[in-house]
Design a protein around this motif. Structure first.
Motif, PDB file in Angstrom:
ATOM      1  N   LEU A 256       0.841  -1.193   0.000  1.00  0.00           N
ATOM      2  CA  LEU A 256       0.000   0.000   0.000  1.00  0.00           C
ATOM      3  C   LEU A 256       0.876   1.242   0.000  1.00  0.00           C
ATOM      4  O   LEU A 256       1.807   1.354   0.798  1.00  0.00           O
ATOM      5  N   VAL A 257       0.557   2.183  -0.864  1.00  0.00           N
ATOM      6  CA  VAL A 257       1.144   3.521  -0.843  1.00  0.00           C
ATOM      7  C   VAL A 257       0.057   4.489  -0.390  1.00  0.00           C
ATOM      8  O   VAL A 257      -1.037   4.525  -0.970  1.00  0.00           O
ATOM      9  N   HIS A 258       0.350   5.250   0.663  1.00  0.00           N
ATOM     10  CA  HIS A 258      -0.572   6.293   1.109  1.00  0.00           C
ATOM     11  C   HIS A 258       0.046   7.655   0.820  1.00  0.00           C
ATOM     12  O   HIS A 258       1.209   7.906   1.134  1.00  0.00           O
ATOM     13  N   ALA A 270       1.376   3.498  13.968  1.00  0.00           N
ATOM     14  CA  ALA A 270       1.417   2.620  15.130  1.00  0.00           C
ATOM     15  C   ALA A 270       0.398   1.494  14.990  1.00  0.00           C
ATOM     16  O   ALA A 270       0.673   0.336  15.364  1.00  0.00           O
ATOM     17  N   ARG A 271      -0.770   1.793  14.440  1.00  0.00           N
ATOM     18  CA  ARG A 271      -1.805   0.777  14.246  1.00  0.00           C
ATOM     19  C   ARG A 271      -1.333  -0.280  13.248  1.00  0.00           C
ATOM     20  O   ARG A 271      -1.576  -1.481  13.428  1.00  0.00           O
ATOM     21  N   GLY A 276       1.047  -5.801  12.388  1.00  0.00           N
ATOM     22  CA  GLY A 276       2.100  -6.579  11.754  1.00  0.00           C
ATOM     23  C   GLY A 276       2.241  -6.337  10.262  1.00  0.00           C
ATOM     24  O   GLY A 276       2.780  -7.193   9.546  1.00  0.00           O
ATOM     25  N   ILE A 277       1.789  -5.182   9.772  1.00  0.00           N
ATOM     26  CA  ILE A 277       1.834  -4.916   8.329  1.00  0.00           C
ATOM     27  C   ILE A 277       2.606  -3.646   8.003  1.00  0.00           C
ATOM     28  O   ILE A 277       2.542  -3.146   6.878  1.00  0.00           O
ATOM     29  N   ALA A 278       3.340  -3.120   8.969  1.00  0.00           N
ATOM     30  CA  ALA A 278       4.019  -1.834   8.763  1.00  0.00           C
ATOM     31  C   ALA A 278       4.979  -1.878   7.578  1.00  0.00           C
ATOM     32  O   ALA A 278       5.094  -0.886   6.836  1.00  0.00           O
ATOM     33  N   GLU A 279       5.651  -3.005   7.376  1.00  0.00           N
ATOM     34  CA  GLU A 279       6.643  -3.092   6.302  1.00  0.00           C
ATOM     35  C   GLU A 279       5.997  -3.141   4.920  1.00  0.00           C
ATOM     36  O   GLU A 279       6.679  -2.987   3.895  1.00  0.00           O
TER      37      GLU A 279
END
Length: 418
Positions: A256-258, A270-271, A276-279
């Motif tokens: 995902l690109v935001h 932080a959410r 577990g999807i920050a990367e």
């Protein structure tokens, strides 16, 4: 005439710049008055092309106390304070806040400093900017009109909206959802409010990519590319998006690109980490228009899960949904606000109930796994944009409405001096 805005220029309000620029090309001459100075890192090329003179009111009265004092004295000595004072005091009784006093002071400055050649004011947003504009119009004997958009429709009290509409020459709004609401609160005066879609000037965008890779989420080295463009605020539903993405199995490959800034960015990061999807998420922040278009062209799928905020704030028809359609991107969004006026579920996008993370997750998973579905939905989104949301129809109507407020050649009706 003068255009009054809450903030200018703003990347999140390119639909306003698009309108001003085209009206200038058609011969209108504007001054722009803004209640706030810009905070964006970038400007859109349209902002650079607009030739209108730009002026700023004091955002807070203590920022320019002598300017405000001079304007207030001028209002009581030379302008029609008898027309304004009963209206303002009635408003103040119902809204006894510092913000109401600030609008009075800003209106005095606007009334004093407006070019005497200006006979009509047009304001974008029916909340704070319209209060300032209405008060200045009363002080100087000018007429005013308005464009209402989203938050201003849903967070302004009924009495205030009704009275502003009654005092205006005309008003427009950009979604059927908002149009029905304004007609509801305004009674007989509602007939002067029209539905005028912004549309998009397609000449500002490249043609859609001829072909996109048939990614299906099975390859870790070539994940499906999702893009979301929107401010990090509650009504955009980005927390719901994070929760939805967090429900995917680890074997589904996506990124995902935001694009966008806002007060919730750190909480959203932080959410995402907690899920577990920050990367898998890239937070690009505010971007220039060229970078936004490049991200849309590079993506396989667009998502924006709009929903109502706790304070009543909500989207209209987000312009970025139509911008995604310029690049034939399939759209995943919500059955909320003005979105269904453009997106038909299963025809040119996928719509789910607002705030429903499991339903959003299922819709995204369906689109990620099926490149044929994405191609069909994206082509239909582009066709819908071209056929039904042309920029020309909306701007032609605005041209007609605003031209009707201009004095005839040789008309010498007096306007109170600024």
């Amino acid at each position: 005439m003068a255009i009054v805005l809450k903030g200018y220029p703003r990347l999140s309000e390119t639909f306003i710049a698009q309108e001003i620029l085209e009206l200038e090309r058609r011969g209108f001459v504007f001054d722009i008055w803004s209640l706030r100075r810009p905070t964006d890192r970038y400007h859109h090329p349209m902002h650079e092309a607009i030739t209108a003179r730009l002026f700023y009111l004091p955002e807070y009265l203590h920022d320019a106390p002598l300017r405000v004092l001079r304007a207030t004295v001028h209002a009581f000595r030379r302008l029609d304070w008898r027309a304004l004072l009963p209206v303002f005091l009635r408003d103040l009784r119902r809204d006894p806040t510092p913000n109401r006093l600030r609008r009075f002071g800003q209106a005095c400055v606007l009334a004093q400093e407006l070019d005497p050649a200006i006979t009509h004011l047009h304001v974008h947003f029916l909340h704070t900017p319209a209060s300032v504009t209405r008060y200045a119009a009363l002080l100087t004997g000018r007429s005013f009109s308005f464009s209402a958009h989203a938050k201003d429709i849903w967070t302004t009290p009924d009495w205030e909206r009704a009275e502003k509409i009654a005092d205006s020459r005309f008003g427009v709004t950009c979604t059927a959802d908002g149009w029905k609401e304004l007609r509801r609160v305004s009674g007989a005066a509602g007939s002067r409010v029209e539905l005028v879609y912004h549309g998009l000037d397609l000449s500002r965008f490249p043609n859609p990519p001829a072909i996109r890779p048939a990614r299906d989420g099975t390859r870790a080295d070539d994940p499906v590319r999702i893009v979301c463009v929107g401010r990090a605020v509650e009504k955009k539903g980005l927390d719901v998006l994070i929760d939805a993405l967090g429900r995917f199995p680890d074997t589904l490959n996506w990124r995902l690109v935001h694009i966008g800034t806002g007060p919730l960015v750190d909480k959203l990061k932080a959410r995402a980490a907690q899920a577990g999807i920050a990367e898998r998420i890239e937070w690009r922040g505010s971007q220039a228009q060229g970078a936004v278009v490049a991200a849309l062209r590079d993506a396989d799928l667009f998502v924006l899960p709009s929903r109502p905020a706790a304070d009543g704030d909500r989207d209209g028809l987000p312009n970025v949904i139509m911008e995604a359609a310029t690049q034939a991107l399939p759209i995943v969004s919500t059955l909320f606000a003005g979105v269904p006026e453009f997106v038909d579920d299963g025809v040119n996008g996928l719509l789910v109930p607002p705030g429903d993370a499991p339903a959003l997750s299922d819709a995204l998973a369906l689109a990620i796994a099926d490149p044929v579905l994405r191609e069909r939905l994206g082509a239909a989104a582009y066709a819908r944009l071209v056929a039904d949301f042309s920029f020309e129809a909306g701007i032609d109507r605005m041209d007609t409405l605003l031209a009707a407020q201009m004095p005839e050649a040789g008309d010498t009706r007096p306007v109170a001096a600024g």
